[in-house]
Write a protein that holds these residues in place. Structure first.
Motif, PDB file in Angstrom:
ATOM      1  N   GLU A  70       1.095  -0.970  -0.001  1.00  0.00           N
ATOM      2  CA  GLU A  70       0.438   0.298   0.406  1.00  0.00           C
ATOM      3  C   GLU A  70       0.488   1.626   0.035  1.00  0.00           C
ATOM      4  O   GLU A  70       1.903   1.183   0.813  1.00  0.00           O
ATOM      5  N   SER A  71       0.469   2.177  -0.022  1.00  0.00           N
ATOM      6  CA  SER A  71       1.021   3.574  -1.323  1.00  0.00           C
ATOM      7  C   SER A  71       0.208   4.782  -1.463  1.00  0.00           C
ATOM      8  O   SER A  71      -0.518   4.818  -2.306  1.00  0.00           O
ATOM      9  N   GLY A  72       0.325   5.153   0.181  1.00  0.00           N
ATOM     10  CA  GLY A  72      -0.949   6.570  -0.211  1.00  0.00           C
ATOM     11  C   GLY A  72      -2.310   6.130  -0.133  1.00  0.00           C
ATOM     12  O   GLY A  72      -3.304   6.925  -0.785  1.00  0.00           O
ATOM     13  N   GLY A  73      -3.168   4.523   0.415  1.00  0.00           N
ATOM     14  CA  GLY A  73      -3.978   4.348  -0.286  1.00  0.00           C
ATOM     15  C   GLY A  73      -3.674   3.442  -0.355  1.00  0.00           C
ATOM     16  O   GLY A  73      -5.344   3.314  -1.081  1.00  0.00           O
ATOM     17  N   VAL A  74      -3.016   3.271  -1.888  1.00  0.00           N
ATOM     18  CA  VAL A  74      -3.827   2.524  -2.845  1.00  0.00           C
ATOM     19  C   VAL A  74      -2.581   1.778  -3.514  1.00  0.00           C
ATOM     20  O   VAL A  74      -1.522   1.203  -2.696  1.00  0.00           O
ATOM     21  N   VAL A  75      -3.239   0.307  -3.237  1.00  0.00           N
ATOM     22  CA  VAL A  75      -2.495  -0.960  -3.496  1.00  0.00           C
ATOM     23  C   VAL A  75      -2.201  -1.230  -4.774  1.00  0.00           C
ATOM     24  O   VAL A  75      -1.707  -0.326  -5.996  1.00  0.00           O
ATOM     25  N   VAL A  76      -0.423  -0.841  -4.886  1.00  0.00           N
ATOM     26  CA  VAL A  76       0.620  -0.692  -5.727  1.00  0.00           C
ATOM     27  C   VAL A  76       1.223  -1.821  -5.817  1.00  0.00           C
ATOM     28  O   VAL A  76       1.431  -2.670  -5.475  1.00  0.00           O
ATOM     29  N   ARG A  77       1.846  -2.406  -7.132  1.00  0.00           N
ATOM     30  CA  ARG A  77       2.671  -3.183  -7.120  1.00  0.00           C
ATOM     31  C   ARG A  77       4.530  -2.623  -7.463  1.00  0.00           C
ATOM     32  O   ARG A  77       3.703  -1.481  -8.708  1.00  0.00           O
ATOM     33  N   GLN A  78       5.487  -2.777  -7.412  1.00  0.00           N
ATOM     34  CA  GLN A  78       6.376  -2.153  -8.369  1.00  0.00           C
ATOM     35  C   GLN A  78       6.909  -3.405  -9.312  1.00  0.00           C
ATOM     36  O   GLN A  78       7.068  -3.927  -9.204  1.00  0.00           O
ATOM     37  N   HIS A  79       6.762  -2.291 -10.600  1.00  0.00           N
ATOM     38  CA  HIS A  79       7.580  -3.293 -11.853  1.00  0.00           C
ATOM     39  C   HIS A  79       8.978  -2.412 -11.873  1.00  0.00           C
ATOM     40  O   HIS A  79       9.160  -1.193 -11.990  1.00  0.00           O
ATOM     41  N   VAL A  80       9.740  -3.641 -12.567  1.00  0.00           N
ATOM     42  CA  VAL A  80      11.042  -3.947 -12.668  1.00  0.00           C
ATOM     43  C   VAL A  80      11.685  -4.278 -14.278  1.00  0.00           C
ATOM     44  O   VAL A  80      11.413  -4.936 -14.085  1.00  0.00           O
ATOM     45  N   LEU A  81      11.832  -2.953 -15.396  1.00  0.00           N
ATOM     46  CA  LEU A  81      12.165  -3.145 -16.323  1.00  0.00           C
ATOM     47  C   LEU A  81      13.625  -3.127 -16.127  1.00  0.00           C
ATOM     48  O   LEU A  81      14.183  -2.377 -15.620  1.00  0.00           O
ATOM     49  N   ALA A  82      14.359  -4.625 -16.628  1.00  0.00           N
ATOM     50  CA  ALA A  82      16.037  -4.398 -15.917  1.00  0.00           C
ATOM     51  C   ALA A  82      16.492  -4.991 -18.025  1.00  0.00           C
ATOM     52  O   ALA A  82      15.819  -5.768 -19.136  1.00  0.00           O
TER      53      ALA A  82
END
Length: 105
Positions: A70-82
């Protein structure tokens, strides 16, 4: 004459070249050249899905998806382009709302 190359020098030169060829990236990402790990790290601040797709188009590479948080009340996922660009490891990071993930895939 220098005998010990500065480890961040190649990454800094690659960043200059990347921004010269793709100046729009300076509008949407903040860049860092860490002492360890990937050579360049870009953090996407806005228009995440489009910027991530654009970066993947010209950098290639693969996107890894992290766990939900959760970030700022929003459910998020971090995406990483490698990827590797001009012999420099690059990671592009963006946190996307879980509902936007299907668009980024």
């Amino acid at each position: 004459m220098k005998t010990n190359p500065i480890s961040q020098h190649g990454a800094a030169v690659a960043l200059v070249q990347l921004l010269e060829e793709h100046p729009e990236l300076s509008k949407h990402l903040t860049w860092s050249v860490p002492r360890t790990g990937p050579g360049l790290v870009g953090i996407v601040h806005d228009d995440g899905v489009r910027v991530l797709a654009d970066c993947r188009r010209f950098l290639g590479g693969s996107v890894q998806v992290g766990r939900e948080h959760e970030s700022g009340g929003v459910v998020v996922r971090q995406h990483v382009l490698a990827s590797v660009w001009r012999d420099v490891r690059v990671e592009i990071l963006v946190s996307l709302p879980v509902t936007a993930e299907a668009v980024a895939a």
